[in-house]
Motif scaffolding. Structure first.
Motif, short mmCIF file in Angstrom:
data_model
loop_
_atom_site.label_atom_id
_atom_site.label_comp_id
_atom_site.label_asym_id
_atom_site.label_seq_id
_atom_site.Cartn_x
_atom_site.Cartn_y
_atom_site.Cartn_z
N ASN A 109 -4.62 3.59 -8.46
CA ASN A 109 -5.60 3.01 -7.82
C ASN A 109 -6.09 1.69 -8.16
N PRO A 110 -6.21 1.31 -9.31
CA PRO A 110 -6.59 -0.20 -9.75
C PRO A 110 -5.97 -1.30 -8.95
N VAL A 120 -7.78 9.15 -3.72
CA VAL A 120 -7.09 7.89 -3.42
C VAL A 120 -7.96 6.90 -2.73
N ALA A 121 -7.92 5.51 -3.51
CA ALA A 121 -8.89 4.51 -3.19
C ALA A 121 -8.70 4.35 -1.74
N ASN A 122 -10.04 3.88 -1.12
CA ASN A 122 -10.15 3.70 0.44
C ASN A 122 -10.95 2.61 0.26
N VAL A 178 0.71 -1.20 -0.17
CA VAL A 178 0.16 0.04 -0.23
C VAL A 178 0.78 1.37 -0.14
N ALA A 179 2.13 1.18 1.07
CA ALA A 179 2.73 2.47 0.99
C ALA A 179 3.56 2.56 -0.42
N GLY A 180 3.84 1.42 -1.12
CA GLY A 180 4.52 1.63 -2.61
C GLY A 180 3.54 2.09 -3.71
N LEU A 181 2.13 1.68 -3.37
CA LEU A 181 1.33 2.34 -4.62
C LEU A 181 0.77 3.60 -4.46
N ILE A 182 0.24 4.07 -3.19
CA ILE A 182 -0.21 5.43 -3.11
C ILE A 182 0.59 6.32 -3.73
N HIS A 195 -4.96 -4.06 -3.07
CA HIS A 195 -3.91 -4.52 -1.89
C HIS A 195 -4.55 -3.66 -0.66
N LEU A 196 -5.68 -2.97 -0.78
CA LEU A 196 -6.34 -2.63 0.57
C LEU A 196 -7.04 -3.74 1.01
#
Length: 256
Positions: free
Chosen positions: A200-201, A253-255, A191-195, A206-207
């Motif tokens: 978002n896809p 940002v996706a949640n 998650v830290a690498g993607l945000i 991964h969330l």
């Protein structure tokens, strides 16, 4: 010309606010911050995070850790940066790990040909690849749950099967090794690498994957919050519809 020296933004106040997030799991804030900074291409700020962690400890309360806990923290930080390499890029991981090494006391380093906390050298040279790839597939299936076959199938049919092979190698030899970071902590790394990359896809999967790996909804939201806080401190912002490009996110940002 020498490279431009960017202004520092990892302040004591920022670190205090990250550590103080009440829902954040213990022993996680520093490696989540380290991965975020690595992917933001700010390895120069990782020293501030690590030195602060060694002085104040892995949780919300100030308590300088003893040697054994410092070693655990150093290993978690290094493993997080290694696990971020498939997501954020190997060059950034290299720069981050060398920046970290520069401020790591010698007693907290793991040298070549000595004890390996991950046992990856043994896995690469002595363990049958089929066993490692099976472990990786099991980890992948846990992350993606009921849609795992569909996700892997999409990669296999991306125009080259090599994308699916790459994912299998990444999950087998890197991400599914939980000797230092738990499955949930490994998801926090992803998650830290993607945000910071505005993808978002992949982030959505991964969330949910963090939940599948044992984290709570509150923990995942807390992890997401501190990552966004670091990104915004670095200069990232929500991009407007008329902006052709820039340093930021094209949408919310996706949640969970």
């Amino acid at each position: 010309m020498p490279p431009v020296k960017l202004p520092a933004f990892v302040t004591p106040a920022l670190l205090s606010s990250i550590r103080g997030q009440p829902q954040l799991p213990h022993h996680s804030w520093y490696f989540i911050a380290g991965v975020t900074l690595s992917v933001l291409n700010r390895p120069d700020e990782i020293a501030n995070v690590f030195q602060h962690a060694l002085e104040t400890g892995p949780g919300r309360l100030d308590a300088k850790p003893e040697h054994d806990e410092q070693l655990q923290m150093a290993r978690k930080m290094r493993e997080a940066l290694v696990k971020a390499a498939p997501i954020g890029g190997l060059p950034k991981a290299i720069n981050a790990l060398f920046a970290l090494k520069a401020v790591t006391p010698p007693a907290l380093l793991d040298e070549p040909l000595a004890y390996s906390p991950t046992s990856r050298p043994v896995e690469v040279y002595d363990v049958p690849p089929s066993r490692i790839l099976h472990r990786g597939q099991t980890f992948f299936d846990k992350v993606y749950g009921k849609v795992s076959k569909r996700v892997m199938g999409q990669m296999d049919r991306s125009g080259t099967e090599d994308l699916g092979i790459t994912a299998r190698l990444m999950y087998g030899y890197i991400l599914s090794n939980t000797s230092v970071l738990t499955a949930a902590e490994s998801s926090f790394v992803l998650v830290a690498g993607l945000i910071p990359q505005d993808v978002n896809p992949q982030l959505k999967g991964h969330l949910k994957g963090a939940l599948n790996n044992g984290a709570t909804v509150e923990e995942v939201r807390a992890v997401r919050e501190i990552i966004i806080r670091i990104c915004e401190a670095s200069g990232m912002t929500r991009l407007g519809e008329t902006v052709p490009g820039g340093w930021g996110w094209r949408g919310e940002v996706a949640n969970l």
